[in-house]
Design a protein around this motif. Structure first.
Motif, PDB file in Angstrom:
ATOM      1  N   THR A 190      32.696  27.365  58.247  1.00 41.27           N
ATOM      2  CA  THR A 190      31.486  28.066  57.809  1.00 41.27           C
ATOM      3  C   THR A 190      31.688  29.577  57.809  1.00 41.27           C
ATOM      4  N   GLU A 191      32.139  30.079  58.928  1.00 40.85           N
ATOM      5  CA  GLU A 191      32.324  31.525  59.053  1.00 40.85           C
ATOM      6  C   GLU A 191      33.346  32.024  58.033  1.00 40.85           C
ATOM      7  N   ALA A 192      34.476  31.312  58.002  1.00 42.21           N
ATOM      8  CA  ALA A 192      35.577  31.757  57.131  1.00 42.21           C
ATOM      9  C   ALA A 192      35.141  31.794  55.660  1.00 42.21           C
ATOM     10  N   PHE A 193      34.541  30.679  55.178  1.00 44.77           N
ATOM     11  CA  PHE A 193      34.204  30.620  53.756  1.00 44.77           C
ATOM     12  C   PHE A 193      33.006  31.484  53.390  1.00 44.77           C
ATOM     13  N   THR A 194      32.075  31.649  54.328  1.00 49.02           N
ATOM     14  CA  THR A 194      30.962  32.564  54.066  1.00 49.02           C
ATOM     15  C   THR A 194      31.498  33.973  53.854  1.00 49.02           C
ATOM     16  N   LEU A 195      32.422  34.358  54.732  1.00 50.42           N
ATOM     17  CA  LEU A 195      33.004  35.698  54.595  1.00 50.42           C
ATOM     18  C   LEU A 195      33.774  35.840  53.274  1.00 50.42           C
ATOM     19  N   VAL A 196      34.496  34.791  52.904  1.00 53.69           N
ATOM     20  CA  VAL A 196      35.239  34.820  51.631  1.00 53.69           C
ATOM     21  C   VAL A 196      34.275  35.068  50.478  1.00 53.69           C
ATOM     22  N   GLY A 197      33.166  34.313  50.504  1.00 53.17           N
ATOM     23  CA  GLY A 197      32.171  34.486  49.441  1.00 53.17           C
ATOM     24  C   GLY A 197      31.648  35.908  49.391  1.00 53.17           C
ATOM     25  N   ILE A 198      31.344  36.451  50.576  1.00 49.26           N
ATOM     26  CA  ILE A 198      30.797  37.814  50.619  1.00 49.26           C
ATOM     27  C   ILE A 198      31.828  38.827  50.102  1.00 49.26           C
ATOM     28  N   ILE A 199      33.088  38.646  50.517  1.00 48.00           N
ATOM     29  CA  ILE A 199      34.135  39.582  50.064  1.00 48.00           C
ATOM     30  C   ILE A 199      34.285  39.523  48.538  1.00 48.00           C
ATOM     31  N   PHE A 200      34.311  38.300  47.987  1.00 48.10           N
ATOM     32  CA  PHE A 200      34.416  38.156  46.526  1.00 48.10           C
ATOM     33  C   PHE A 200      33.270  38.891  45.836  1.00 48.10           C
ATOM     34  N   LEU A 201      32.066  38.662  46.359  1.00 49.63           N
ATOM     35  CA  LEU A 201      30.879  39.263  45.760  1.00 49.63           C
ATOM     36  C   LEU A 201      30.960  40.788  45.838  1.00 49.63           C
ATOM     37  N   LEU A 202      31.340  41.285  47.049  1.00 48.52           N
ATOM     38  CA  LEU A 202      31.414  42.736  47.228  1.00 48.52           C
ATOM     39  C   LEU A 202      32.455  43.361  46.309  1.00 48.52           C
ATOM     40  N   ALA A 203      33.461  42.577  45.953  1.00 50.22           N
ATOM     41  CA  ALA A 203      34.489  43.110  45.061  1.00 50.22           C
ATOM     42  C   ALA A 203      34.086  42.988  43.598  1.00 50.22           C
ATOM     43  N   SER A 204      33.479  41.842  43.225  1.00 49.31           N
ATOM     44  CA  SER A 204      33.138  41.620  41.812  1.00 49.31           C
ATOM     45  C   SER A 204      31.993  42.511  41.356  1.00 49.31           C
ATOM     46  N   TYR A 205      31.022  42.679  42.247  1.00 49.33           N
ATOM     47  CA  TYR A 205      29.826  43.389  41.813  1.00 49.33           C
ATOM     48  C   TYR A 205      30.126  44.818  41.356  1.00 49.33           C
ATOM     49  N   PRO A 206      30.847  45.606  42.173  1.00 51.52           N
ATOM     50  CA  PRO A 206      31.182  46.944  41.688  1.00 51.52           C
ATOM     51  C   PRO A 206      32.030  46.911  40.416  1.00 51.52           C
ATOM     52  N   THR A 207      32.867  45.870  40.298  1.00 45.65           N
ATOM     53  CA  THR A 207      33.686  45.759  39.091  1.00 45.65           C
ATOM     54  C   THR A 207      32.808  45.609  37.859  1.00 45.65           C
ATOM     55  N   SER A 208      31.802  44.733  37.971  1.00 47.07           N
ATOM     56  CA  SER A 208      30.941  44.529  36.801  1.00 47.07           C
ATOM     57  C   SER A 208      30.117  45.789  36.510  1.00 47.07           C
ATOM     58  N   LEU A 209      29.748  46.511  37.576  1.00 48.20           N
ATOM     59  CA  LEU A 209      29.041  47.776  37.355  1.00 48.20           C
ATOM     60  C   LEU A 209      29.939  48.763  36.603  1.00 48.20           C
ATOM     61  N   LEU A 210      31.211  48.782  37.024  1.00 48.07           N
ATOM     62  CA  LEU A 210      32.188  49.685  36.411  1.00 48.07           C
ATOM     63  C   LEU A 210      32.353  49.368  34.923  1.00 48.07           C
ATOM     64  N   ILE A 211      32.433  48.064  34.619  1.00 47.55           N
ATOM     65  CA  ILE A 211      32.585  47.652  33.222  1.00 47.55           C
ATOM     66  C   ILE A 211      31.371  48.091  32.414  1.00 47.55           C
ATOM     67  N   GLY A 212      30.189  47.919  33.039  1.00 43.62           N
ATOM     68  CA  GLY A 212      28.963  48.330  32.364  1.00 43.62           C
ATOM     69  C   GLY A 212      28.964  49.817  32.052  1.00 43.62           C
ATOM     70  N   ARG A 213      29.446  50.599  33.002  1.00 43.88           N
ATOM     71  CA  ARG A 213      29.476  52.049  32.785  1.00 43.88           C
ATOM     72  C   ARG A 213      30.483  52.438  31.714  1.00 43.88           C
ATOM     73  N   LEU A 214      31.617  51.727  31.748  1.00 48.62           N
ATOM     74  CA  LEU A 214      32.662  51.981  30.757  1.00 48.62           C
ATOM     75  C   LEU A 214      32.135  51.685  29.351  1.00 48.62           C
ATOM     76  N   GLU A 215      31.386  50.562  29.255  1.00 43.98           N
ATOM     77  CA  GLU A 215      30.798  50.172  27.987  1.00 43.98           C
ATOM     78  C   GLU A 215      29.904  51.279  27.438  1.00 43.98           C
ATOM     79  N   LYS A 216      29.075  51.836  28.339  1.00 37.04           N
ATOM     80  CA  LYS A 216      28.147  52.889  27.925  1.00 37.04           C
ATOM     81  C   LYS A 216      28.908  54.129  27.472  1.00 37.04           C
TER      82      LYS A 216
END
Lengths: 222, 261
Positions: A190-216
């Motif tokens: 539980t602990e391990a995979f919850t953390l994995v999910g959070i790390i993925f999210l924390l990494a993907s979210y700024p990436t998608s924001l970056l792509i959005g800004r690049l698009e603009k």
């Protein structure tokens, strides 16, 4: 019963224990392969798309055929093949190259669509101004093609990011598999995979924001 | 300045131009008129090397543009020669074709800097002059997409002039514009015609403009020149029946113009 129910309880001590390992594997494997893989894929993808467009017929057909073969075989098989074919290379390097090439074939299709979306009149204007082929591509065609392709390219980068667990087949332990190993040893999935999910999210979210800004930034100012 | 010798152009089986022979002298302003599909625009596109000649020769300033005769055979000229000759020719398109990823001034200096090797400063100075000439001094930093059609076409004219062309090809430059701004663009072109000695090859449906600017008018039909005359003669006293019908239809003199096509 006690053991099983314990597995579903949240233990901060376990989370604290597994987090450093996960972060290390995230940086050393997941992030490294994704970033370098994206760099290779986005450059090689463009080269493939341009080669298909610029090269004379039999050569361009050959490039197209090779790209299709790579695109249509699973990345796991390519990882295994490359790891046996290039024994002298270390596994992370193989991972970076395989992910880079595999996704380059996808990105080349995106670039192709982007290049096709540049109106014929743009090419004609470059001819009328006697612009060189190189300058036509770098100053006119590629910038305009990129504008249309950035969102799709960004999606492939994120998709590559999520494909990194496949590296396990050649014995490279990424963050997800590090979590699985930890869980197997301690029953603290539980602990391990919850953390994995959070790390993925924390990494993907700024990436998608970056792509959005690049698009603009690439959008034409009106 | 431009010589067409036995020019032929076919798209597959469809022969658009056939046995075309005519010459344009230096400083000439030649307007090509005729119904759509008569091959007028194709002639401009051949001179700009946007289309491949399928037969015959085009000479620019005495030099072969695409093919030459060597040892009794028709052979293509080298790409380098073609490029060198092409630099003397500029073109303004019906759809403007400005580069949307560049500002107005970047559009204008692109070729002078990267093709002619001018310094950025020198090219920018000249671009500013040209923008003033087309009445858009305040738009140097604007992006083409923020401009109206008429403004875009004026930028396109400035962009073509920035290369100091000896020959300017105008391909239906007002056809995509709103009627009320056609006059602005034509006014600028009139001014250029009066103040320079650029050779112009013009395809237009604006007969008044053709009359004002050109010294020769060629009437095309079915890929052939059916009549050639000075504008005063062509528009007031055409000889050929096909020309009479065409002018009658486009000029709209008389009440029975609608439907005469």
């Amino acid at each position: 019963m006690i053991g099983i129910s314990a597995a579903f309880e949240w233990h901060w001590s376990a989370a604290a224990e597994v987090l450093p390992t996960l972060l290390t594997q995230f940086v050393k494997v997941t992030l490294l392969v994704t970033v370098l893989g994206t760099v290779i894929a986005s450059i090689l993808g463009l080269v493939i798309a341009m080669a298909i467009r610029v090269l004379p017929r039999p050569l361009s057909e050959a490039v197209k055929w090779i790209a299709n073969v790579i695109r249509m075989t699973p990345i796991i098989i390519q990882l295994l093949f490359a790891s046996y074919a290039f024994l002298s290379l270390d596994l992370i390097t193989i991972g970076v190259i395989v992910y880079g090439i595999h996704y380059a074939t996808y990105m080349s299709e995106v670039y192709r669509a982007g290049i096709d979306s540049v109106p014929k009149g743009q090419w004609e204007a470059t001819t009328a101004l006697s612009m060189s082929t190189l300058r036509t591509w770098t100053a006119i065609i590629i910038p305009q093609a990129l504008r249309a392709t950035i969102p799709a390219l960004g999606n492939y980068a994120i998709s590559m990011f999520k494909d990194t667990p496949y590296l396990l087949v050649i014995g490279v332990v990424d963050m997800v598999n590090a979590a699985r190993i930890y869980g197997g040893d301690t029953y603290r999935y539980t602990e391990a995979f919850t953390l994995v999910g959070i790390i993925f999210l924390l990494a993907s979210y700024p990436t998608s924001l970056l792509i959005g800004r690049l698009e603009k930034r690439l959008a034409y100012k009106t | 300045m431009i010589d067409f010798r036995d020019v032929e152009k076919a798209f597959g089986d469809n022969v658009v131009l056939h046995d075309l022979n005519f010459s344009v002298q230096k400083g000439d302003r030649v307007t090509l008129i005729g119904p759509s599909g008569s091959g007028k625009t194709t002639i401009l596109r051949l001179v700009m090397t946007l289309e491949e000649l399928t037969g015959g020769y085009i000479f620019v300033g005495g030099e072969p543009l695409t093919h030459e005769e060597r040892g009794g055979k028709r052979v293509p000229v080298s790409k380098r020669n073609q490029k060198r000759i092409r630099q003397r020719i500029g073109m303004v398109f019906q759809q403007f074709n400005l580069f949307p990823n560049m500002t107005v001034v970047e559009n204008i200096i692109e070729a002078p800097v990267h093709v002619l090797g001018q310094s950025k400063r020198e090219a920018t100075l000249k671009a500013k002059e040209l923008l003033e000439r087309v009445g858009l001094s305040d738009k140097a930093g604007a992006h083409p997409t923020s401009l109206s059609g008429g403004q875009q076409q004026r930028v396109a004219i400035a962009r073509a002039l920035a290369m100091d062309p000896e020959i300017l090809l105008l391909d239906e430059v007002t056809s995509a514009l709103d009627p009320e701004i056609v006059g602005d663009v034509l006014g600028i072109l009139r001014n250029i015609a009066e103040t320079t000695d650029i050779t112009m090859l013009i395809v237009t449906h604006e007969m008044q403009f053709a009359r004002d600017v050109s010294n020769r008018v060629l009437m095309f039909d079915g890929g052939k020149i059916v009549e050639e005359a000075s504008p005063s003669v062509m528009f007031s006293d055409p000889k050929h029946q096909r020309t009479k019908d065409f002018l009658h239809a486009v000029l709209g003199d008389g009440e029975d113009t609608i439907g005469t096509r």
